[in-house]
Scaffold this motif. Structure first.
Motif, short mmCIF file in Angstrom:
data_model
loop_
_atom_site.label_atom_id
_atom_site.label_comp_id
_atom_site.label_asym_id
_atom_site.label_seq_id
_atom_site.Cartn_x
_atom_site.Cartn_y
_atom_site.Cartn_z
N VAL A 1 -45.00 44.07 28.23
CA VAL A 1 -44.44 43.16 29.23
C VAL A 1 -44.45 41.72 28.72
O VAL A 1 -43.50 40.97 28.93
CB VAL A 1 -45.21 43.28 30.56
N MET A 2 -45.53 41.31 28.04
CA MET A 2 -45.62 39.94 27.57
C MET A 2 -44.50 39.62 26.58
O MET A 2 -43.86 38.57 26.67
CB MET A 2 -46.98 39.68 26.92
N SER A 3 -44.24 40.53 25.64
CA SER A 3 -43.21 40.27 24.63
C SER A 3 -41.80 40.40 25.19
O SER A 3 -40.85 39.89 24.58
CB SER A 3 -43.38 41.22 23.44
N SER A 4 -41.65 41.06 26.34
CA SER A 4 -40.33 41.16 26.97
C SER A 4 -40.16 40.11 28.07
O SER A 4 -39.27 40.23 28.91
CB SER A 4 -40.11 42.56 27.54
N THR A 5 -41.01 39.11 28.07
CA THR A 5 -40.91 37.98 28.99
C THR A 5 -40.65 36.72 28.18
O THR A 5 -41.21 36.55 27.09
CB THR A 5 -42.21 37.82 29.81
N MET A 6 -39.80 35.83 28.70
CA MET A 6 -39.42 34.66 27.93
C MET A 6 -39.28 33.43 28.83
O MET A 6 -39.15 33.54 30.05
CB MET A 6 -38.09 34.89 27.22
N THR A 7 -39.33 32.29 28.19
CA THR A 7 -38.85 31.06 28.80
C THR A 7 -37.60 30.64 28.04
O THR A 7 -37.36 31.08 26.91
CB THR A 7 -39.91 29.94 28.73
N THR A 8 -36.78 29.80 28.66
CA THR A 8 -35.52 29.39 28.05
C THR A 8 -35.38 27.87 28.10
O THR A 8 -35.62 27.26 29.14
CB THR A 8 -34.33 30.03 28.78
#
Length: 570
Positions: A320-327
């Protein structure tokens, strides 16, 4: 009359036949032969295979524009049943069987014998194609239209709980359930949706399908729904608060409700809305060692609608952490750069075994100012970064829409739109969040708007992929970096831009004049040698889709259509 029909259990078959006949008669008449429902007090709304008695005095919320939502929901539940339903049902059956065996071991032999010989065994799953097994919860049912359609149109439905908190709504549900003769399947229920779900979870009475379609945000109902859904079950989630999810004025409310901020004032804001909702679902599920797989995620008219499969998988929770992002998105030129929150790497261990290492990501991917136009970066997220759709699932939905719903345009009035939007969704790039509009880019650098196929051919010649997006017309998703996008766009103009005639204070001038800084000689030389606007595979795929005359928007069925006001119950 009630005492007359107290028939002994041994005459159950005759009792059932009489009960069915009486329920059909009671739909129109009381014991005295007078009409039970005064039809003159209602407008009859026909949608799908349901007919709803809608009060002429509007005390219950009903929105005809969401027929697309309901048509799509019916089709998606059928697709889930075909692809995953048997597995979901079998897991439930195994769990029930395990509990039953434990009870038998702890019971005395006489009771075990009685259970083995006399008690009916619960059957779950669809090993028998005609056996109903699906338990559906429509947590916020209003008129009951959606629940009644599920009962009429989905083959393996065993029970639909049509719940609402308003007594007026539940009375409407009861009336419509009786009018449609689906009392054996649809159960009207007056309760707080969260209380109902938590109670069923505590009693281990979980649902195969949970449909959450609230007026506004879905946030208050997510936790209870995640906990009360069956393993591998389907969740259907709607959010109609796009002024918060995709607007410019409420970033603090967006963060409070969804745990992230949308791409304020950016053209990709409708996709960021989808990713914020999916992130909310994923973060909530992760607390219970569950994962959420997006099957279909759509931005539709004035709301977003996502279809997800929920299952327990502690290993996948680690992703989940690696499939979460900021832009980071520029407030001037619109360029964006994504920053994942986690990093996954594979390493060789002993005996040639590989193991997965989870670590924090490295960043940021940008400087304090935009390297293209010196604009200011705004921060969006955190939000979901992975694929929005499952292509296998979309293929099955499209097959059902084309084959099983053929010649049923009166029932499924939005078939063409389902075909159009899902064809676009299926062909979207799965690993490229967000999109850009060539029209917008051309206006920034003061060029004539080039044909889309020319832009796609140019990016394709440099080795990058492109696709259309369902969320916004005339826009492209691509895995090309922004230096390639700006390069191709300015090369689309047949005449070289004269910078001396441009205002030095404009964004376009800053981008073009700074090109030697953000595009190195080596990269520029490589681009110059590869660039071609001759039609190629990428542009051919785009043109093939565009020639299908895809229907993206529903025709206006009524004047001044759109989201209606909340019902007045006073």
């Amino acid at each position: 009359m009630s005492s007359f029909f107290r028939i002994p259990f041994k005459r159950a078959n005759l009792h059932g036949m009489l009960k069915a006949a009486i329920s059909k008669i009671k739909a129109n008449f009381t014991a005295y032969g007078a009409p039970r429902i005064n039809i003159e007090d209602f407008n009859i709304v026909k949608e799908g295979k349901a007919e709803i008695l809608f009060p002429k005095k509007e005390t219950v919320f009903y929105n005809p524009i969401q027929q697309f939502n309901r048509d799509l929901s019916v089709t998606c539940i059928k697709a889930w049943d075909n692809l995953y339903g048997e597995e979901c049902g079998q897991k439930r059956k195994n769990k029930k069987s395990k509990k039953k065996r434990c009870a038998e071991i702890n019971d005395d032999s006489s009771k075990r014998q009685k259970i083995d010989n006399g008690s009916p065994k619960e059957t779950v799953g669809n090993s028998d194609q005609n056996e109903p097994y699906i338990n559906i919860l429509e947590a916020l049912s209003a008129t009951g239209l959606r629940a009644i359609r599920y009962a009429h149109e989905i083959p393996h439905v065993r029970e639909v709980i049509a719940n609402d908190l308003l007594p007026e709504a539940v009375e409407s549900i009861k009336r419509n359930v009786e009018y449609n003769n689906v009392e054996n399947i649809v159960k009207p229920n007056l309760d707080d949706a969260n209380v109902l779900m938590y109670r069923n979870k505590a009693n281990d009475n979980k649902f195969h399908v949970i449909d959450l379609d609230p007026y506004g945000t879905v946030t208050p109902f997510v936790d209870a729904a995640i906990q009360s859904i069956e393993e591998g079950g389907l969740m259907l989630v709607t959010c109609t608060d796009l002024s918060v999810l995709a607007g410019n004025g409420y970033p603090e409310k967006c963060f409070a409700l969804y745990g992230g901020v949308n791409m304020v004032s950016h053209e990709s804001t409708h996709e960021s809305a989808l990713r914020l909702v999916l992130n909310l679902l994923k973060q909530t599920a992760a607390k219970y060692k569950k994962t959420v797989e997006p099957l279909l995620s759509l931005s539709i008219d004035f709301y977003v609608r996502v279809f997800v499969k929920v299952k327990t998988s502690p290993i996948e929770v680690k992703n989940v952490m690696s499939s979460t992002m900021t832009t980071y998105h520029c407030s001037r030129c619109g360029s964006y750069h994504n920053q994942p929150l986690g990093r996954i790497s594979q390493r060789e261990g002993r005996k040639n075994k590989t193991f997965t290492k989870y670590s924090v990501a490295q960043g940021p991917p940008v400087d304090t100012k935009c390297k293209f136009c010196e604009g200011t970066y705004h921060l969006a997220g955190p939000m979901y970064a992975g694929p929005l759709h499952n292509k296998e699932f979309i293929d099955e939905v499209l097959r059902i829409n084309k084959e099983e719903h053929r010649d049923q345009d009166e029932t499924y009035g939005t078939r063409k739109r389902i075909e159009g939007m899902l064809s676009l969704a299926k062909n979207e790039l799965s690993d490229s969040p967000f999109y850009f509009s060539p029209n917008h880019i051309a206006s920034v650098i003061k060029l004539q708007v080039p044909p889309m196929k020319k832009v796609v051919a140019g990016l394709g010649s440099l080795g990058y992929e492109c696709s259309l997006t369902h969320a916004q017309p005339s826009s492209l998703k691509t895995n090309a970096p922004w230096d390639a996008i700006w390069y191709v766009m300015q090369k689309c103009d047949d005449e070289k831009k004269d910078l001396s005639k441009m205002n030095p204070n404009t964004t376009g001038y800053k981008i073009l004049s700074a090109m030697p800084k953000w595009l190195s000689d080596t990269v520029k030389s490589e681009y110059d040698s590869k660039l071609s606007f001759t039609p190629n595979e990428q542009s051919g795929n785009i043109e093939k889709l565009r020639k299908l005359k895809i229907v993206r928007y529903q025709e206006n069925p009524t004047k001044n259509w759109g989201p209606k006001a909340r019902p007045n119950t006073s």
